[in-house]
Design a protein around this motif. Structure first.
Motif, PDB file in Angstrom:
ATOM      1  N   SER A 248      76.971  67.075   4.980  1.00  0.00           N
ATOM      2  CA  SER A 248      77.770  68.077   4.282  1.00  0.00           C
ATOM      3  C   SER A 248      79.038  67.460   3.697  1.00  0.00           C
ATOM      4  CB  SER A 248      78.130  69.221   5.229  1.00  0.00           C
ATOM      5  OG  SER A 248      78.935  70.171   4.573  1.00  0.00           O
ATOM      6  N   ASN A 249      79.703  66.644   4.486  1.00  0.00           N
ATOM      7  CA  ASN A 249      80.914  65.977   4.002  1.00  0.00           C
ATOM      8  C   ASN A 249      80.604  65.029   2.841  1.00  0.00           C
ATOM      9  OD1 ASN A 249      82.644  67.287   5.775  1.00  0.00           O
ATOM     10  ND2 ASN A 249      82.477  65.710   7.321  1.00  0.00           N
ATOM     11  N   LEU A 250      79.491  64.319   2.916  1.00  0.00           N
ATOM     12  CA  LEU A 250      79.079  63.450   1.806  1.00  0.00           C
ATOM     13  C   LEU A 250      78.790  64.279   0.557  1.00  0.00           C
ATOM     14  CD1 LEU A 250      76.617  60.896   3.448  1.00  0.00           C
ATOM     15  CD2 LEU A 250      78.750  60.347   2.271  1.00  0.00           C
TER      16      LEU A 250
ATOM     17  N   HIS B  17      73.670  55.155   5.551  1.00  0.00           N
ATOM     18  CA  HIS B  17      73.380  56.561   5.261  1.00  0.00           C
ATOM     19  C   HIS B  17      72.586  56.689   3.964  1.00  0.00           C
ATOM     20  CE1 HIS B  17      76.800  58.380   7.921  1.00  0.00           C
ATOM     21  NE2 HIS B  17      75.796  57.889   8.621  1.00  0.00           N
TER      22      HIS B  17
ATOM     23  N   LYS C  71      83.954  64.904   0.694  1.00  0.00           N
ATOM     24  CA  LYS C  71      85.040  64.897   1.676  1.00  0.00           C
ATOM     25  C   LYS C  71      85.120  63.611   2.486  1.00  0.00           C
ATOM     26  CE  LYS C  71      85.160  69.883   2.167  1.00  0.00           C
ATOM     27  NZ  LYS C  71      84.975  71.007   3.077  1.00  0.00           N
ATOM     28  N   ARG C  72      84.179  62.703   2.272  1.00  0.00           N
ATOM     29  CA  ARG C  72      84.196  61.427   2.980  1.00  0.00           C
ATOM     30  C   ARG C  72      84.878  60.383   2.112  1.00  0.00           C
ATOM     31  NH1 ARG C  72      80.383  60.459   7.256  1.00  0.00           N
ATOM     32  NH2 ARG C  72      81.650  58.581   7.389  1.00  0.00           N
ATOM     33  N   LYS C  73      85.757  59.619   2.696  1.00  0.00           N
ATOM     34  CA  LYS C  73      86.428  58.545   1.961  1.00  0.00           C
ATOM     35  C   LYS C  73      85.555  57.299   1.903  1.00  0.00           C
ATOM     36  CE  LYS C  73      90.978  60.180   2.452  1.00  0.00           C
ATOM     37  NZ  LYS C  73      91.751  60.357   1.299  1.00  0.00           N
ATOM     38  N   ARG C  74      84.671  57.158   2.882  1.00  0.00           N
ATOM     39  CA  ARG C  74      83.775  56.002   2.939  1.00  0.00           C
ATOM     40  C   ARG C  74      82.330  56.473   2.886  1.00  0.00           C
ATOM     41  NH1 ARG C  74      86.668  52.622   7.759  1.00  0.00           N
ATOM     42  NH2 ARG C  74      88.548  52.146   6.580  1.00  0.00           N
ATOM     43  N   VAL C  75      81.541  55.726   2.151  1.00  0.00           N
ATOM     44  CA  VAL C  75      80.115  55.990   2.086  1.00  0.00           C
ATOM     45  C   VAL C  75      79.421  54.787   2.704  1.00  0.00           C
ATOM     46  CG1 VAL C  75      78.145  56.388   0.577  1.00  0.00           C
ATOM     47  CG2 VAL C  75      80.382  57.356  -0.017  1.00  0.00           C
ATOM     48  N   TYR C  76      78.679  55.028   3.756  1.00  0.00           N
ATOM     49  CA  TYR C  76      78.011  53.939   4.451  1.00  0.00           C
ATOM     50  C   TYR C  76      76.644  53.672   3.830  1.00  0.00           C
ATOM     51  CZ  TYR C  76      81.656  54.565   7.895  1.00  0.00           C
ATOM     52  OH  TYR C  76      82.874  54.650   8.513  1.00  0.00           O
TER      53      TYR C  76
ATOM     54  N   SER D 259      76.777  67.642   9.671  1.00  0.00           N
ATOM     55  CA  SER D 259      78.188  67.662   9.251  1.00  0.00           C
ATOM     56  C   SER D 259      78.516  66.443   8.386  1.00  0.00           C
ATOM     57  CB  SER D 259      79.115  67.726  10.463  1.00  0.00           C
ATOM     58  OG  SER D 259      78.915  66.598  11.303  1.00  0.00           O
ATOM     59  N   ASN D 260      77.933  65.290   8.724  1.00  0.00           N
ATOM     60  CA  ASN D 260      78.164  64.094   7.903  1.00  0.00           C
ATOM     61  C   ASN D 260      77.536  64.245   6.525  1.00  0.00           C
ATOM     62  OD1 ASN D 260      79.656  62.701   9.810  1.00  0.00           O
ATOM     63  ND2 ASN D 260      77.871  61.699  10.693  1.00  0.00           N
TER      64      ASN D 260
END
Length: 80
Positions: A40-42, A54, A46-51, A37-38
């Motif tokens: 997919s969001n990346l 990751h 859809k993610r506001k933050r990119v770590y 799910s993470n």
């Protein structure tokens, strides 16, 4: 008068990487240890933050040593 703001956005190129390697998101999740799910969001922005962790895990999983193959910085113009 319209003012134009330029916002920068980080895009994670997961879909491109998966297509190049004929790999599924689930396989990348398994190799990287990142929840599907993470990822997919990346991939879908859809993610506001990119770590950074990751990005590092994706790079390790896909044996990539050039970060520009994983992320791209784009400028979006918005009008006020």
């Amino acid at each position: 008068m319209l003012e134009e703001n330029t916002e920068q956005k980080v895009e994670v190129l997961i879909n491109d990487l998966l297509a190049e390697r004929n790999m599924s998101l689930r396989e990348l999740a398994r190799l990287s240890g990142i929840e599907p799910s993470n990822l997919s969001n990346l991939a879908n922005g859809k993610r506001k933050r990119v770590y950074l962790e990751h990005i590092e895990r994706i790079a390790d999983a896909l044996d990539i040593d050039d970060i520009s193959k994983i992320i791209r910085l784009t400028k979006n113009a918005t009008k006020k």
